[in-house]
Write an enzyme that holds these catalytic residues in place. Structure first.
Site: not given
Length: 443
Positions: A20, A133
């Site tokens: 999540d 990233d």
């Protein structure tokens, strides 16, 4: 007039939540028509128009990038103003693989992971994107096949700066990003590649900064202060001016990674350069001598056989591991499954010398008139009888209610979770001490 509405997501049965994040959640699911296990990424914000969906950075990037070492986006679904991405499902991410390691990776394993990552990155850069990233959590692995994932921060090279300040988890951010430069290039990805390469050897981050200032300090402790003439971005360091007058205890990368080959140290030094222009591209890195190293025996066969009778028990390697502290703005969605591979059982005999860097296979059924035969494990993975493929535990595809599984280190001897705090390799260089290497099979 009767209108029939077909809900595409009815084809998928959610099995468990995998992660999540700020942007959305990821679930392991199964296609009820094909019984294929997939990863479903559900975005948290609402999407009222299809144009909003196709203009997302992640969608635009993945639609253009089709490569064996880039995660495959299989389907995009918008239902009830909710957006779902259907990805191929991978077993692990590189972070969890490193976290659960009891011994350092072999040179061959590291070269395999790095080669695959650089191939995917080279394809991405050639097609006009840089990731921004890269970190072990976004490198997914199944059966030793590595794929780059999570393109939520991907940026087109042709897009005009300034770029956003927040890019990448702090430990893998290039100096120009830490110094808030808005003119950075795909070289920021190459810095992250160097940091990941070092981490594969040490099993701990190379620059584990606790803040942006501490991050720059740790970089300076390894690389020294930047050359202000060749690295103009360093002039913007005025917000932490004290760093320009500080003397840093010089710690060479070679001292931090005593188990790394000289070619690996050279590649890390090139990738982790203050000056972005001096960092090699992905294609140039693939042509570095590190990837053409021939496996060589550390000792002659005769010397090895003389030492076999004096073998001692293998020492336990205690690893101080850590939990990644998620930053609030981070969008990591954890595309990994908690499936522990079952290691092949081979009868291994290892040389106890600390200088030893090879594994040996002892074949008790092969003897001559004088003494047992010992063979170097130099055969390629496709040779018969030497390497066995790593098999994953079977996945349960029963359509049960969603369950949450805990991912954690194996409770085995020689593996101790001593602290949740990040160890500093500069203060504790013994963390990088070499140990006997573990064999692997590459598919």
């Amino acid at each position: 007039m009767m209108v029939f509405v077909v809900f595409v997501m009815c084809r998928y049965k959610i099995l468990e939540e995998l992660g999540d994040g700020t942007c959305g959640s990821v679930y392991k699911a199964v296609n009820l028509e094909t019984y294929e296990v997939v990863a479903v990424k559900k975005m948290k914000r609402k999407f009222y128009y299809w144009e909003e969906c196709v203009n997302l950075r992640e969608v635009k990037a993945l639609r253009k990038l089709n490569h064996p070492h880039i995660i495959k986006l299989k389907e995009i679904v918008r239902e009830h103003n909710e957006l779902f991405f259907i990805f191929e499902c991978m077993d692990h991410n590189l972070y969890h693989i490193m976290k659960e390691r009891e011994r350092p990776f072999s040179e061959g394993e590291i070269r395999s992971f790095m080669s695959q990552m650089l191939q995917g990155l080279a394809h991405m850069h050639k097609n006009g994107y840089f990731h921004r990233d890269l970190k072990p959590e976004n490198l997914l692995v199944t059966n030793n096949i590595l794929k780059i994932a999570d393109f939520g921060l991907a940026r087109e090279v042709a897009s005009m700066p300034p770029y956003t300040e927040y890019v990448s988890t702090r430990w893998y951010r290039a100096p120009e990003v830490l110094l808030q430069s808005s003119l950075y290039t795909p070289a920021v990805d190459m810095w992250a590649v160097g940091a990941i390469l070092a981490e594969l050897y040490a099993l701990t981050p190379l620059f584990p900064g606790e803040s942006e200032i501490d991050q720059l300090y740790k970089i300076c402790c390894v690389l020294g202060k930047p050359d202000w003439t060749t690295f103009p971005e360093a002039k913007s360091i005025s917000r932490i001016m004290s760093i320009s007058h500080t003397e840093f205890p010089q710690t060479r990368i070679a001292d931090l990674l005593p188990n790394a080959a000289p070619e690996a140290i050279d590649l890390i030094n090139r990738l982790c350069s203050w000056d972005p222009l001096k960092r090699p591209t992905a294609d140039e890195a693939l042509n570095h001598p590190f990837f053409s190293m021939a496996t060589q025996a550390s000792y002659p066969i005769h010397d090895l056989e003389l030492r076999l009778d004096n073998m001692a028990a293998l020492p336990n390697l205690e690893l101080n591991l850590w939990d990644f502290n998620r930053e609030p703005e981070e969008c990591f969605l954890g595309l990994t499954l908690a499936v522990k591979p079952s290691a092949p059982k081979l009868e291994m005999l290892r040389n106890v010398s600390q200088d030893m860097s090879e594994n040996f296979l002892f074949c008790p059924g092969v003897n001559n008139d004088r003494e047992p035969s010992v063979f170097w494990s130099l055969l390629s993975p496709d040779e018969n009888g030497l390497h066995a493929p790593v098999e994953s535990s079977p996945l349960s595809l029963s359509f049960s209610p969603m369950q949450q599984h805990t991912v954690g280190p194996p409770q085995s001897s020689g593996f101790t979770m001593t602290s949740s705090m990040q160890p500093n390799m500069l203060d504790r260089p013994w963390m990088a001490v070499s140990a006997p290497f573990q064999q692997s099979h590459y598919l």
